[in-house]
Scaffold this motif. Structure first.
Motif, PDB file in Angstrom:
ATOM      1  N   GLY A  29      -1.054  -6.120  10.339  1.00 24.13           N
ATOM      2  CA  GLY A  29      -0.472  -7.444  10.494  1.00 24.13           C
ATOM      3  C   GLY A  29       1.017  -7.378  10.215  1.00 24.13           C
ATOM      4  O   GLY A  29       1.610  -6.290  10.180  1.00 24.13           O
ATOM      5  N   ASP A  30       1.609  -8.528   9.989  1.00 18.49           N
ATOM      6  CA  ASP A  30       3.055  -8.610   9.788  1.00 18.49           C
ATOM      7  C   ASP A  30       3.492  -7.830   8.552  1.00 18.49           C
ATOM      8  O   ASP A  30       2.888  -7.933   7.488  1.00 18.49           O
ATOM      9  CB  ASP A  30       3.501 -10.059   9.658  1.00 18.49           C
ATOM     10  CG  ASP A  30       3.363 -10.820  10.963  1.00 18.49           C
ATOM     11  OD1 ASP A  30       3.377 -10.164  12.028  1.00 18.49           O
ATOM     12  OD2 ASP A  30       3.250 -12.059  10.923  1.00 18.49           O
ATOM     13  N   ILE A  31       4.571  -7.073   8.728  1.00 13.13           N
ATOM     14  CA  ILE A  31       5.093  -6.201   7.674  1.00 13.13           C
ATOM     15  C   ILE A  31       6.415  -6.755   7.169  1.00 13.13           C
ATOM     16  O   ILE A  31       7.293  -7.101   7.957  1.00 13.13           O
ATOM     17  CB  ILE A  31       5.287  -4.761   8.208  1.00 13.13           C
ATOM     18  CG1 ILE A  31       3.923  -4.162   8.565  1.00 13.13           C
ATOM     19  CG2 ILE A  31       6.029  -3.895   7.210  1.00 13.13           C
ATOM     20  CD1 ILE A  31       3.999  -2.823   9.261  1.00 13.13           C
ATOM     21  N   ALA A  32       6.554  -6.825   5.848  1.00 11.80           N
ATOM     22  CA  ALA A  32       7.798  -7.276   5.226  1.00 11.80           C
ATOM     23  C   ALA A  32       8.772  -6.117   5.043  1.00 11.80           C
ATOM     24  O   ALA A  32       9.977  -6.284   5.214  1.00 11.80           O
ATOM     25  CB  ALA A  32       7.518  -7.942   3.883  1.00 11.80           C
ATOM     26  N   GLU A  33       8.250  -4.929   4.673  1.00  8.06           N
ATOM     27  CA  GLU A  33       9.136  -3.803   4.375  1.00  8.06           C
ATOM     28  C   GLU A  33       8.375  -2.485   4.455  1.00  8.06           C
ATOM     29  O   GLU A  33       7.211  -2.410   4.070  1.00  8.06           O
ATOM     30  CB  GLU A  33       9.717  -3.959   2.959  1.00  8.06           C
ATOM     31  CG  GLU A  33      10.631  -2.856   2.536  1.00  8.06           C
ATOM     32  CD  GLU A  33      11.135  -3.018   1.106  1.00  8.06           C
ATOM     33  OE1 GLU A  33      12.241  -2.523   0.846  1.00  8.06           O
ATOM     34  OE2 GLU A  33      10.437  -3.616   0.266  1.00  8.06           O
ATOM     35  N   VAL A  92       0.853  -1.187   0.000  1.00  8.49           N
ATOM     36  CA  VAL A  92       0.000   0.000   0.000  1.00  8.49           C
ATOM     37  C   VAL A  92       0.886   1.234   0.000  1.00  8.49           C
ATOM     38  O   VAL A  92       2.043   1.197   0.432  1.00  8.49           O
ATOM     39  CB  VAL A  92      -0.967   0.039   1.211  1.00  8.49           C
ATOM     40  CG1 VAL A  92      -1.929  -1.142   1.168  1.00  8.49           C
ATOM     41  CG2 VAL A  92      -0.215   0.093   2.527  1.00  8.49           C
ATOM     42  N   ARG A  93       0.332   2.322  -0.515  1.00 10.03           N
ATOM     43  CA  ARG A  93       1.019   3.618  -0.549  1.00 10.03           C
ATOM     44  C   ARG A  93       0.371   4.497   0.509  1.00 10.03           C
ATOM     45  O   ARG A  93      -0.859   4.582   0.569  1.00 10.03           O
ATOM     46  CB  ARG A  93       0.850   4.221  -1.936  1.00 10.03           C
ATOM     47  CG  ARG A  93       1.516   5.539  -2.133  1.00 10.03           C
ATOM     48  CD  ARG A  93       1.209   6.041  -3.554  1.00 10.03           C
ATOM     49  NE  ARG A  93       1.995   7.191  -3.866  1.00 10.03           N
ATOM     50  CZ  ARG A  93       3.174   7.156  -4.477  1.00 10.03           C
ATOM     51  NH1 ARG A  93       3.667   5.999  -4.857  1.00 10.03           N
ATOM     52  NH2 ARG A  93       3.838   8.259  -4.712  1.00 10.03           N
ATOM     53  N   VAL A  94       1.195   5.160   1.330  1.00 10.45           N
ATOM     54  CA  VAL A  94       0.690   5.976   2.433  1.00 10.45           C
ATOM     55  C   VAL A  94       1.213   7.400   2.290  1.00 10.45           C
ATOM     56  O   VAL A  94       2.408   7.612   2.090  1.00 10.45           O
ATOM     57  CB  VAL A  94       1.122   5.391   3.796  1.00 10.45           C
ATOM     58  CG1 VAL A  94       0.603   6.243   4.943  1.00 10.45           C
ATOM     59  CG2 VAL A  94       0.654   3.953   3.946  1.00 10.45           C
ATOM     60  N   CYS A 106       5.919  10.048   0.555  1.00 18.63           N
ATOM     61  CA  CYS A 106       5.018   8.910   0.724  1.00 18.63           C
ATOM     62  C   CYS A 106       5.828   7.724   1.231  1.00 18.63           C
ATOM     63  O   CYS A 106       7.056   7.750   1.247  1.00 18.63           O
ATOM     64  CB  CYS A 106       4.291   8.570  -0.567  1.00 18.63           C
ATOM     65  SG  CYS A 106       5.336   7.833  -1.817  1.00 18.63           S
ATOM     66  N   ALA A 107       5.117   6.704   1.647  1.00 22.57           N
ATOM     67  CA  ALA A 107       5.762   5.474   2.091  1.00 22.57           C
ATOM     68  C   ALA A 107       5.093   4.304   1.402  1.00 22.57           C
ATOM     69  O   ALA A 107       3.880   4.328   1.138  1.00 22.57           O
ATOM     70  CB  ALA A 107       5.653   5.328   3.607  1.00 22.57           C
ATOM     71  N   LEU A 108       5.886   3.291   1.087  1.00 26.85           N
ATOM     72  CA  LEU A 108       5.359   2.042   0.545  1.00 26.85           C
ATOM     73  C   LEU A 108       5.521   0.996   1.635  1.00 26.85           C
ATOM     74  O   LEU A 108       6.630   0.764   2.116  1.00 26.85           O
ATOM     75  CB  LEU A 108       6.125   1.633  -0.710  1.00 26.85           C
ATOM     76  CG  LEU A 108       6.096   2.619  -1.863  1.00 26.85           C
ATOM     77  CD1 LEU A 108       6.916   2.098  -3.034  1.00 26.85           C
ATOM     78  CD2 LEU A 108       4.673   2.910  -2.293  1.00 26.85           C
ATOM     79  N   ILE A 109       4.403   0.401   2.011  1.00 27.72           N
ATOM     80  CA  ILE A 109       4.413  -0.615   3.063  1.00 27.72           C
ATOM     81  C   ILE A 109       4.001  -1.935   2.432  1.00 27.72           C
ATOM     82  O   ILE A 109       2.905  -2.052   1.885  1.00 27.72           O
ATOM     83  CB  ILE A 109       3.475  -0.242   4.213  1.00 27.72           C
ATOM     84  CG1 ILE A 109       3.897   1.116   4.790  1.00 27.72           C
ATOM     85  CG2 ILE A 109       3.471  -1.328   5.288  1.00 27.72           C
ATOM     86  CD1 ILE A 109       2.961   1.664   5.825  1.00 27.72           C
ATOM     87  N   THR A 110       4.894  -2.908   2.512  1.00 28.34           N
ATOM     88  CA  THR A 110       4.626  -4.239   1.975  1.00 28.34           C
ATOM     89  C   THR A 110       4.381  -5.182   3.137  1.00 28.34           C
ATOM     90  O   THR A 110       5.209  -5.299   4.042  1.00 28.34           O
ATOM     91  CB  THR A 110       5.801  -4.737   1.118  1.00 28.34           C
ATOM     92  OG1 THR A 110       6.025  -3.794   0.064  1.00 28.34           O
ATOM     93  CG2 THR A 110       5.503  -6.107   0.511  1.00 28.34           C
TER      94      THR A 110
END
Length: 137
Positions: free
Chosen positions: A36-40, A6-8, A50-54
């Protein structure tokens, strides 16, 4: 990786990227936020930043996107976050296709510009690392 990122946007630009990553990690790990669990977590510069959350699982990203109001609290200030799907996830095969395009002209020494035929880029892809090599004609 499809559907896991997702992009934040909406966090303060003046915060250092490592602090933003920590705050976003805490927010998006919490089950009450759909997390939940975050990879990156990657914080990208820009206006606005912005931030990319995988996430480890695509289901978590889908839950995050269903939550209507994400608000990041930093001290006494609350920042409404805009969370959207990130569609630019590429498989290694797609990266290969994108990288085999001719190199764009670039400046090398004052007054001399390389053309498309003057520079060739090649790389070896082993799905964990990309190695770049340049060759001049």
């Amino acid at each position: 990786m499809a559907g896991r990122t997702v992009r934040v946007q909406g966090f303060p630009a003046e915060l250092p990227p490592d602090r933003v990553a920590d705050k976003l990690t805490i927010h998006f790990l919490r089950s009450r936020n759909g997390g939940g669990d975050i990879a990156e977590v990657r914080v990208l510069p820009g206006t606005p930043p912005c931030a990319l959350i995988t996430f480890e699982a695509p289901e978590v990203a889908q839950r995050i996107l269903k939550v209507k109001n994400h608000v990041l609290a930093i001290g006494r200030t609350r920042y409404p976050l805009e969370v959207t799907p990130h569609a630019a996830e590429l498989s290694p095969d797609e990266v290969w296709k994108a990288m085999t395009a001719p190199a764009a002209p670039t400046q090398t020494e004052p007054g001399r510009q390389l053309g498309k035929g003057d520079l060739t880029l090649s790389f070896h892809l082993n799905y964990t690392k990309i190695h770049f090599h340049s060759y001049s004609n």
